[in-house]
Design a protein around this motif. Structure first.
Motif, PDB file in Angstrom:
ATOM      1  N   ALA A   1       0.863  -1.183   0.000  1.00  0.00           N
ATOM      2  CA  ALA A   1       0.000   0.000   0.000  1.00  0.00           C
ATOM      3  C   ALA A   1       0.898   1.230   0.000  1.00  0.00           C
ATOM      4  O   ALA A   1       1.624   1.468   0.969  1.00  0.00           O
ATOM      5  CB  ALA A   1      -0.913  -0.006   1.216  1.00  0.00           C
ATOM      6  N   TYR A   2       0.879   1.975  -1.093  1.00  0.00           N
ATOM      7  CA  TYR A   2       1.670   3.201  -1.167  1.00  0.00           C
ATOM      8  C   TYR A   2       0.925   4.384  -0.558  1.00  0.00           C
ATOM      9  O   TYR A   2       1.542   5.367  -0.150  1.00  0.00           O
ATOM     10  CB  TYR A   2       2.046   3.493  -2.620  1.00  0.00           C
ATOM     11  N   SER A   3      -0.387   4.286  -0.523  1.00  0.00           N
ATOM     12  CA  SER A   3      -1.245   5.284   0.124  1.00  0.00           C
ATOM     13  C   SER A   3      -2.599   4.610   0.296  1.00  0.00           C
ATOM     14  O   SER A   3      -2.739   3.408   0.066  1.00  0.00           O
ATOM     15  CB  SER A   3      -1.365   6.553  -0.733  1.00  0.00           C
ATOM     16  N   ASP A   4      -3.609   5.378   0.668  1.00  0.00           N
ATOM     17  CA  ASP A   4      -4.930   4.781   0.849  1.00  0.00           C
ATOM     18  C   ASP A   4      -5.662   4.576  -0.477  1.00  0.00           C
ATOM     19  O   ASP A   4      -6.783   4.072  -0.496  1.00  0.00           O
ATOM     20  CB  ASP A   4      -5.779   5.634   1.795  1.00  0.00           C
ATOM     21  N   ARG A   5      -4.994   4.917  -1.590  1.00  0.00           N
ATOM     22  CA  ARG A   5      -5.631   4.717  -2.900  1.00  0.00           C
ATOM     23  C   ARG A   5      -4.665   4.215  -3.972  1.00  0.00           C
ATOM     24  O   ARG A   5      -5.061   4.089  -5.139  1.00  0.00           O
ATOM     25  CB  ARG A   5      -6.293   6.017  -3.366  1.00  0.00           C
ATOM     26  N   VAL A   6      -3.441   3.891  -3.578  1.00  0.00           N
ATOM     27  CA  VAL A   6      -2.426   3.422  -4.534  1.00  0.00           C
ATOM     28  C   VAL A   6      -1.834   2.118  -4.018  1.00  0.00           C
ATOM     29  O   VAL A   6      -1.273   2.078  -2.912  1.00  0.00           O
ATOM     30  CB  VAL A   6      -1.312   4.468  -4.734  1.00  0.00           C
ATOM     31  N   PHE A   7      -1.937   1.045  -4.830  1.00  0.00           N
ATOM     32  CA  PHE A   7      -1.569  -0.288  -4.359  1.00  0.00           C
ATOM     33  C   PHE A   7      -0.792  -1.060  -5.427  1.00  0.00           C
ATOM     34  O   PHE A   7      -1.133  -1.024  -6.609  1.00  0.00           O
ATOM     35  CB  PHE A   7      -2.825  -1.091  -3.982  1.00  0.00           C
ATOM     36  N   GLY A   8       0.230  -1.768  -4.981  1.00  0.00           N
ATOM     37  CA  GLY A   8       0.994  -2.634  -5.849  1.00  0.00           C
ATOM     38  C   GLY A   8       0.773  -4.090  -5.481  1.00  0.00           C
ATOM     39  O   GLY A   8       0.944  -4.468  -4.321  1.00  0.00           O
ATOM     40  N   PHE A   9       0.372  -4.895  -6.459  1.00  0.00           N
ATOM     41  CA  PHE A   9       0.191  -6.332  -6.280  1.00  0.00           C
ATOM     42  C   PHE A   9       1.274  -7.048  -7.084  1.00  0.00           C
ATOM     43  O   PHE A   9       1.180  -7.114  -8.310  1.00  0.00           O
ATOM     44  CB  PHE A   9      -1.185  -6.779  -6.787  1.00  0.00           C
ATOM     45  N   GLN A  10       2.301  -7.561  -6.396  1.00  0.00           N
ATOM     46  CA  GLN A  10       3.252  -8.400  -7.111  1.00  0.00           C
ATOM     47  C   GLN A  10       2.593  -9.724  -7.490  1.00  0.00           C
ATOM     48  O   GLN A  10       2.879 -10.307  -8.531  1.00  0.00           O
ATOM     49  CB  GLN A  10       4.493  -8.647  -6.255  1.00  0.00           C
ATOM     50  N   CYS A  11       1.698 -10.186  -6.647  1.00  0.00           N
ATOM     51  CA  CYS A  11       0.967 -11.420  -6.924  1.00  0.00           C
ATOM     52  C   CYS A  11      -0.132 -11.167  -7.960  1.00  0.00           C
ATOM     53  O   CYS A  11      -0.492 -10.026  -8.252  1.00  0.00           O
ATOM     54  CB  CYS A  11       0.364 -11.986  -5.637  1.00  0.00           C
TER      55      CYS A  11
END
Length: 242
Positions: free
Chosen positions: A168-178
């Motif tokens: 979670a980079y912020s409450d609206r930005v997310f990275g899913f490696q999976c």
């Protein structure tokens, strides 16, 4: 909700992300860069930007892959983040988000291809968008690298083979490696492209054979992804507009 996909290769399809968007009646648009479709000139006409995976990495140049403009994509991602849009990156997409925020991607300790458990951190177990995943969840994987971490980033989940599975980079930005978006149709596309890796599955701790990949059930993780996306969409709708 207006959802825009950046898709790098036909075999790295949006899968369950696209299913969710269609089922929820979202307005969906695409930049299929492998088919020479342009990146968006503006982020104004989107509420959610989803950047998919690919065999490239953020260091891949235009000379190496003429349809992959890493610098251009990072500019679009930065523009979307700065405009307060929701942004999700999958695999390569997650690495590009980190890079757009100034955090260099890294090589994962292990190659992972298949379906293996992720474990939620304490932050993840208490996060309103991820608490429904429980302590562990079996999800899809197809990667060698992982996203970089900013000083504000929170690790939501990790696996035995990779310490940064959801960020979670912020409450609206997310990275899913999976790859929680995998479906049997998408897996077949990936298998067709990945014979060199799959024929050497026995050399790796976390690489399934093609037969094993075909036998997995991907519905539970798809459903968990839908719940996350529903929560994110509800959060965005509830936010006051400037």
């Amino acid at each position: 909700m207006r959802v825009h996909f950046i898709v790098h290769e036909h075999f790295e399809a949006p899968g369950a992300y696209e299913t969710w968007a269609r089922q929820r009646g979202c307005e969906v648009s695409y930049s299929r860069v492998y088919a020479a479709e342009p990146l968006p000139v503006s982020v104004e006409a989107m509420d959610l930007l989803i950047i998919m995976g690919g065999p490239q990495d953020p260091d891949t140049t235009l000379a190496q892959c003429p349809h992959f403009d890493a610098r251009g994509e990072k500019a679009v991602i930065a523009s979307a983040i700065n405009a307060g849009k929701a942004v999700i990156g999958v695999c390569l997409g997650s690495q590009l988000i980190g890079e757009a925020l100034g955090a260099a991607y890294a090589h994962s300790p292990e190659k992972e291809i298949g379906k293996f458990p992720i474990t939620l951190t304490e932050t993840g177990r208490n996060h309103p968008l991820f608490a429904h995943l429980g302590e562990t969840l079996d999800v899809g994987h197809w990667h060698n690298d992982m996203p970089g971490l900013t000083s504000e980033a929170q690790i939501i989940a990790f696996s035995e083979g990779c310490p940064r599975q959801i960020v979670a980079y912020s409450d609206r930005v997310f990275g899913f490696q999976c790859h929680m978006e995998l479906t049997h149709d998408v897996v077949e596309l990936l298998i067709a492209h990945s014979q060199n890796d799959l024929c050497r599955a026995a050399q790796y701790r976390f690489v399934d054979t093609a037969e094993t990949l075909r036998g997995h059930d991907y519905c539970e993780m798809n459903d968990a992804l839908f719940v996350f996306l529903d929560k994110l969409a509800a959060q965005r709708v509830a936010e006051p507009r400037a």
